[in-house]
Design a protein around this motif. Structure first.
Motif, PDB file in Angstrom:
ATOM      1  N   SER B 320       0.822  -1.208   0.000  1.00 61.69           N
ATOM      2  CA  SER B 320       0.000   0.000   0.000  1.00 61.69           C
ATOM      3  C   SER B 320       0.857   1.258   0.000  1.00 61.69           C
ATOM      4  N   GLY B 321       1.916   1.192   0.794  1.00 60.70           N
ATOM      5  CA  GLY B 321       2.793   2.346   0.912  1.00 60.70           C
ATOM      6  C   GLY B 321       3.411   2.709  -0.429  1.00 60.70           C
ATOM      7  N   PHE B 322       3.823   1.695  -1.161  1.00 63.81           N
ATOM      8  CA  PHE B 322       4.424   1.968  -2.469  1.00 63.81           C
ATOM      9  C   PHE B 322       3.396   2.544  -3.431  1.00 63.81           C
ATOM     10  N   THR B 323       2.179   2.014  -3.371  1.00 58.38           N
ATOM     11  CA  THR B 323       1.121   2.548  -4.219  1.00 58.38           C
ATOM     12  C   THR B 323       0.842   4.008  -3.839  1.00 58.38           C
ATOM     13  N   PHE B 324       0.785   4.242  -2.523  1.00 55.92           N
ATOM     14  CA  PHE B 324       0.543   5.574  -1.972  1.00 55.92           C
ATOM     15  C   PHE B 324       1.593   6.564  -2.473  1.00 55.92           C
ATOM     16  N   LEU B 325       2.853   6.114  -2.528  1.00 58.28           N
ATOM     17  CA  LEU B 325       3.928   6.994  -3.003  1.00 58.28           C
ATOM     18  C   LEU B 325       4.015   7.008  -4.525  1.00 58.28           C
ATOM     19  N   ARG B 326       3.065   6.334  -5.174  1.00 56.97           N
ATOM     20  CA  ARG B 326       2.984   6.242  -6.640  1.00 56.97           C
ATOM     21  C   ARG B 326       4.263   5.690  -7.253  1.00 56.97           C
ATOM     22  N   LEU B 327       4.810   4.688  -6.584  1.00 50.90           N
ATOM     23  CA  LEU B 327       5.981   4.022  -7.140  1.00 50.90           C
ATOM     24  C   LEU B 327       5.523   2.854  -8.002  1.00 50.90           C
ATOM     25  N   ASP B 328       6.295   2.512  -8.999  1.00 52.50           N
ATOM     26  CA  ASP B 328       5.919   1.424  -9.888  1.00 52.50           C
ATOM     27  C   ASP B 328       5.878   0.085  -9.158  1.00 52.50           C
ATOM     28  N   ALA B 329       5.072  -0.817  -9.693  1.00 53.96           N
ATOM     29  CA  ALA B 329       4.944  -2.156  -9.100  1.00 53.96           C
ATOM     30  C   ALA B 329       6.280  -2.899  -9.156  1.00 53.96           C
ATOM     31  N   TYR B 330       7.118  -2.520 -10.166  1.00 52.17           N
ATOM     32  CA  TYR B 330       8.425  -3.197 -10.282  1.00 52.17           C
ATOM     33  C   TYR B 330       9.224  -3.039  -8.999  1.00 52.17           C
ATOM     34  N   TYR B 331       9.208  -1.818  -8.452  1.00 57.17           N
ATOM     35  CA  TYR B 331       9.974  -1.559  -7.244  1.00 57.17           C
ATOM     36  C   TYR B 331       9.449  -2.381  -6.073  1.00 57.17           C
ATOM     37  N   GLN B 332       8.101  -2.536  -6.046  1.00 54.70           N
ATOM     38  CA  GLN B 332       7.501  -3.320  -4.968  1.00 54.70           C
ATOM     39  C   GLN B 332       8.122  -4.695  -4.894  1.00 54.70           C
ATOM     40  N   GLU B 333       8.222  -5.336  -6.069  1.00 49.99           N
ATOM     41  CA  GLU B 333       8.735  -6.700  -6.077  1.00 49.99           C
ATOM     42  C   GLU B 333      10.195  -6.741  -5.637  1.00 49.99           C
ATOM     43  N   MET B 334      10.956  -5.753  -6.130  1.00 52.13           N
ATOM     44  CA  MET B 334      12.378  -5.736  -5.764  1.00 52.13           C
ATOM     45  C   MET B 334      12.524  -5.602  -4.256  1.00 52.13           C
ATOM     46  N   VAL B 335      11.762  -4.673  -3.684  1.00 54.16           N
ATOM     47  CA  VAL B 335      11.887  -4.426  -2.248  1.00 54.16           C
ATOM     48  C   VAL B 335      11.367  -5.631  -1.456  1.00 54.16           C
ATOM     49  N   LYS B 336      10.270  -6.241  -1.954  1.00 53.22           N
ATOM     50  CA  LYS B 336       9.724  -7.423  -1.303  1.00 53.22           C
ATOM     51  C   LYS B 336      10.793  -8.496  -1.161  1.00 53.22           C
ATOM     52  N   GLY B 337      11.518  -8.717  -2.254  1.00 51.03           N
ATOM     53  CA  GLY B 337      12.586  -9.720  -2.230  1.00 51.03           C
ATOM     54  C   GLY B 337      13.626  -9.399  -1.177  1.00 51.03           C
ATOM     55  N   ALA B 338      14.018  -8.125  -1.146  1.00 51.92           N
ATOM     56  CA  ALA B 338      15.047  -7.700  -0.191  1.00 51.92           C
ATOM     57  C   ALA B 338      14.558  -7.901   1.241  1.00 51.92           C
ATOM     58  N   ILE B 339      13.275  -7.618   1.476  1.00 53.17           N
ATOM     59  CA  ILE B 339      12.741  -7.738   2.837  1.00 53.17           C
ATOM     60  C   ILE B 339      12.734  -9.199   3.287  1.00 53.17           C
ATOM     61  N   ILE B 340      12.371 -10.109   2.368  1.00 55.51           N
ATOM     62  CA  ILE B 340      12.344 -11.530   2.726  1.00 55.51           C
ATOM     63  C   ILE B 340      13.748 -11.982   3.136  1.00 55.51           C
ATOM     64  N   VAL B 341      14.729 -11.643   2.283  1.00 53.30           N
ATOM     65  CA  VAL B 341      16.106 -12.045   2.604  1.00 53.30           C
ATOM     66  C   VAL B 341      16.544 -11.423   3.924  1.00 53.30           C
ATOM     67  N   GLY B 342      16.201 -10.154   4.106  1.00 54.48           N
ATOM     68  CA  GLY B 342      16.577  -9.460   5.333  1.00 54.48           C
ATOM     69  C   GLY B 342      15.995 -10.138   6.566  1.00 54.48           C
ATOM     70  N   ALA B 343      14.722 -10.571   6.464  1.00 59.24           N
ATOM     71  CA  ALA B 343      14.073 -11.214   7.604  1.00 59.24           C
ATOM     72  C   ALA B 343      14.778 -12.513   7.968  1.00 59.24           C
ATOM     73  N   VAL B 344      15.180 -13.278   6.942  1.00 54.18           N
ATOM     74  CA  VAL B 344      15.863 -14.547   7.217  1.00 54.18           C
ATOM     75  C   VAL B 344      17.239 -14.296   7.823  1.00 54.18           C
TER      76      VAL B 344
END
Lengths: 257, 357
Positions: B320-344
């Motif tokens: 939602s935050g990325f949509t709110f900041l009007r960032l492209d969906a591409y960035y969402q996926e990139m950041v999602k990946g980084a967050i998963i790795v970071g959590a592990v």
């Protein structure tokens, strides 16, 4: 004889081509504390694993409490009354003391198949009582096992076996990794068992401990029993001679040859 | 009472130094992430992220955004609850997304109406057999049965053939997707009965998600099933030696995960009023990500459903935050990946720190 609690006849275990245990004939009476000694790989732990049905024996007969038994798994053996402290402690690291004490036989508040509701309060009270009975001091038994020292873990594992009225207790090197004070505490628990008249099989490398705590010493070598010694009739040197192979009792000579 | 009984060697136990519950850490992370988006919102967009800045709502919150956040994670959240208990046993389930596809297709084909605007249903699968306008219980039962079968096979493979869960469920992932495509030869299945279409309408997915979360929190915390799930993940050999039937328990765990995936399938197909063979692609990874972000350790034995629910919310807030900041969906996926790795990585780091004795 009625007072023999456990008897094995011709107990044998092969791992593929490895003969880990061959033709072991062993017995223990009610109230008796028997030590099992032997070098690493002599078959001590293998012997215990067959009795407690953690593994299934290749051949041989086990008589427990007057009946021939064929346990299908460790739970069977435990339900029949054999409690074991394993060398690898068999505790779940992320659970607390009372969870571990009652693992696999939880107290139930409300029966609902696998979704039966746990009786946490009852288990905690029983844990407190058990720790008092065995003299185990643990600062906080709501603490998870992973935050405990080796000695505390060992005490939990032993308290578990001492909590449930067992007909036979087996300990596999209970003090191998412990400090002086911790070892003393574990030995005290063993003496409590002796006073209560509960039979015990103790696997240990510690000669002083064995001489202190046990009535009889059975020596294993290369998967076979090579000696069965009364404590009064032997000493440390003698036992070592049997362990290393310098001596073999005549009645076992054929097997060891 | 900060210090109590003396332990071995006179050790003391300090209650105030107790480990902080993992869920609290995750919750703090959620607050921090919201705060970051609030800050960026005021700086870049000139408006609040979660609070009502245009006086459009009765409360102080931006209710529309809160609803969207939870609605968009609810369906995958249902899957994540099932995946959570699988990960707690030290396993993994890669098949849930495909089970969603297969169960949605099969359930939907039993939920169709006979006629659309006076003509026979153009997408009808079982019109010849007359299996149309069935009571809503039929597609629900059929859908759940798909989950039982797929999850049961997963569990049996893991428990009895002893192949790694990764491989067993990878096989199911490919197979179930195949079933989803084969069922209608790739055609979408549409026009469900009115009662079926209510199952996922409006905020019902959220209600179902939260109800299941509460149910499974209670199950994992207060039942024998839960205790054994943690025990197996914590020390499988110990669990076995304690007399727990590990194989049977694993079959149950994977079966329940399959069932929850099929619940998600029913809700999703009802919400979309159609089922397609491509439904649920990548859901398994999002579900695993929610669990991992929520502090469920991939090594098993650590974590809780509460963590997963907060993990799901973090997931929703980020999207939602990325949509709110009007960032492209591409960035969402990139950041999602980084967050998963970071959590592990965080989990690993914590384990190493905590594992020292």
């Amino acid at each position: 004889m009625a007072d023999i609690i456990l008897k094995t006849e011709g107990l044998t275990k092969h791992y593929g081509g490895v003969h880990a245990l061959t033709n072991a004939n062993f017995e223990i009476r009610k109230g008796e504390h028997v030590a099992i000694m032997g070098d690493n790989g002599a078959g001590k732990s293998t012997f215990v694993r067959q009795i407690t049905a953690v593994e299934q024996r290749t051949s041989g007969k086990i008589t427990f409490d007057g009946k021939e038994v064929a346990f299908e798994g460790p739970l069977d053996a435990r339900e029949a009354g054999i409690e074991t402290v394993f060398q690898t402690l068999a505790l779940a690291d992320h659970l607390d003391v009372s969870d571990n004490l009652f693992l696999g036989r939880e107290k139930i508040l409300f029966k609902l198949g696998p979704f039966s509701i746990l009786d946490y309060k009852g288990m905690r009270e029983a844990t407190r009582a058990a720790l008092q009975k065995t003299g185990v001091k643990i600062p906080n038994f709501r603490n998870t096992i992973q935050n405990m020292s080796g000695g505390q873990r060992q005490c939990v594992a032993i308290a578990r076996t001492a909590t449930f009225h067992s007909k036979l207790t087996i300990m596999d090197e209970p003090t191998a990794a412990l400090g002086v004070q911790e070892t003393a505490q574990v030995e005290n628990i063993v003496r409590t068992l002796k006073e209560a008249g509960e039979p015990l099989i103790l696997i240990s490398h510690n000669m002083r401990q064995v001489m202190d705590l046990c009535d009889r010493i059975v020596v294993f070598r290369r998967g076979q029993i090579v000696a069965n010694l009364k404590k009064e009739e032997t000493d440390g040197q003698d036992v070592v001679a049997y362990i290393t192979g310098a001596k073999t009792q005549p009645e076992y000579a054929e097997a060891a040859a | 009472m900060a210090e109590t009984t003396h332990g071995i060697g006179g050790l003391k136990y300090d209650h105030s130094k107790r480990e902080r519950p993992q869920e609290l850490n995750v919750f703090i992370a959620l607050i921090l992430i919201v705060a970051v988006f609030e800050g960026l919102g005021f700086w870049l967009m000139g408006q609040s992220f979660l609070f009502d800045s245009g006086d459009r709502f009765d409360s102080i919150f931006n209710e529309a955004r809160l609803q969207i956040i939870i609605l968009q994670v609810a369906i995958i959240g249902i899957i994540a609850i099932g995946v959570t208990q699988v990960i707690l046993t030290g396993g993994i389930d890669l098949s849930s997304g495909s089970i969603v596809g297969a169960a949605a297709m099969i359930a939907m084909s039993f939920a169709q109406v006979a006629e659309v605007n006076g003509f026979p249903n153009p997408k009808g699968i079982f019109i010849e057999q007359g299996w149309v306008d069935l009571p809503v219980i039929v597609p629900i039962a059929v859908g759940l049965a798909c989950g039982v079968v797929a999850g049961g096979i997963n569990g049996a493979l893991v428990a009895y053939t002893k192949i790694p869960p990764f491989i067993a469920t990878l096989g199911m992932m490919v197979t179930a997707r195949g079933v989803a495509k084969w069922w209608s030869k790739g055609q979408p299945i549409s026009f469900p009965t009115e009662s079926y279409s209510k199952l996922g309408a409006g905020m019902t997915p959220v209600v179902i998600f939260l109800a299941l979360a509460v149910l499974f929190h209670l199950i994992l915390r207060y039942t024998v099933y839960g205790k054994h799930t943690y025990a197996i993940g914590s020390n499988e050999a110990a669990a076995r030696m304690s007399g727990i039937n590990v194989a049977r328990h694993k079959v149950m765990v994977y079966t329940i995960a399959g069932v929850l995936a099929s619940v998600a399938a029913i809700v999703l197909s009802s919400k979309n009023l159609t089922a397609q063979s491509g439904m649920g692609v990548m859901y398994e990874l999002d579900a695993i990500a929610m669990a991992v972000i929520g502090g469920i350790s991939l090594q098993g034995g650590r974590g809780s459903v509460i963590g997963t629910v907060i993990g799901a919310l973090i997931f929703g807030v980020i999207i939602s935050g990325f949509t709110f900041l009007r960032l492209d969906a591409y960035y969402q996926e990139m950041v999602k990946g980084a967050i998963i790795v970071g959590a592990v990585v965080l989990d690993q780091w914590r384990q190493n720190k905590g594992g020292k004795t």
